[in-house]
Design an enzyme around this catalytic site. Structure first.
Site, short mmCIF file in Angstrom:
data_model
loop_
_atom_site.label_atom_id
_atom_site.label_comp_id
_atom_site.label_asym_id
_atom_site.label_seq_id
_atom_site.Cartn_x
_atom_site.Cartn_y
_atom_site.Cartn_z
N TYR A 1 -2.80 -7.93 9.21
CA TYR A 1 -3.00 -9.38 8.69
C TYR A 1 -3.92 -10.05 10.01
CZ TYR A 1 0.44 -8.92 5.25
OH TYR A 1 1.24 -8.33 4.03
N GLU B 1 4.29 -14.66 4.51
CA GLU B 1 5.32 -14.35 5.45
C GLU B 1 5.26 -12.69 5.76
OE1 GLU B 1 6.24 -18.17 3.41
OE2 GLU B 1 6.11 -16.06 2.52
N VAL C 1 1.18 -1.26 -0.10
CA VAL C 1 -0.10 0.03 -0.13
C VAL C 1 0.75 1.23 0.12
CG1 VAL C 1 -1.77 1.35 1.34
CG2 VAL C 1 -1.74 -1.39 1.13
N ASN D 1 7.77 -5.77 11.50
CA ASN D 1 6.83 -5.07 10.55
C ASN D 1 5.44 -4.99 11.47
OD1 ASN D 1 5.12 -3.83 8.74
ND2 ASN D 1 5.93 -4.75 7.17
#
Length: 150
Positions: free
Chosen positions: A119, A107, A75, A112
């Site tokens: 997620y 993955e 993004v 991060n």
């Protein structure tokens, strides 16, 4: 932002200049033109997400029979923090369900945290770790392996 404000189209070779302008802004070790060209020629599911007339995100998904693997999910910085990632994941999951996929893998770097939050909010759960998977400034970084049913 409403998901109806977005549209999605297959990525084409004409999109690669735009994609490659954003890859180094998003990743310390970006994909190359060759990585994207190989994905397109292999027939992977490659998508551009558009808001109005402007591309704002892209994704590359490899499907093998009834499983799919998210290879690249990006993004652009100016669109981050507005639900764009969640909307793109919803679109991908719907498309994968329509194609008979029952497991969706990815993955992500443990460091991060923003991506992990997106997620996890989408229902992905960590199922393992790949040691030294990602290149990093001082060596290698592990990857968390995550899975969800589309």
């Amino acid at each position: 932002m409403s998901a109806t404000a977005f549209s999605y189209r297959p990525m084409a070779e004409d999109d690669l200049d735009w994609v490659l302008r954003h890859e180094p802004e998003l990743y310390p070790f970006p994909w190359t033109r060759g990585n994207f060209e190989d994905s397109l020629s292999a027939g992977y599911s490659c998508w551009i997400m558009v808001e109005g007339e402007l591309p704002i995100a892209y994704a590359v998904v490899m499907q093998i029979v009834d499983e799919a693997h998210l290879l690249n999910f990006s993004v652009v910085r100016s669109a981050q923090g507005r639900g764009v990632g969640a909307a793109l994941l919803d679109f991908l999951r719907h498309a994968l369900r329509q194609r008979g996929v029952n497991q969706f893998f990815l993955e992500v770097r443990p460091s991060n945290l923003a991506a992990r939050a997106v997620y996890e909010k989408a229902g992905f759960v960590s199922i393992g770790r790949r040691k030294g998977y990602y290149p990093a400034e001082n060596g290698r970084e592990d990857a968390l392996v995550m899975r969800v049913a589309p």
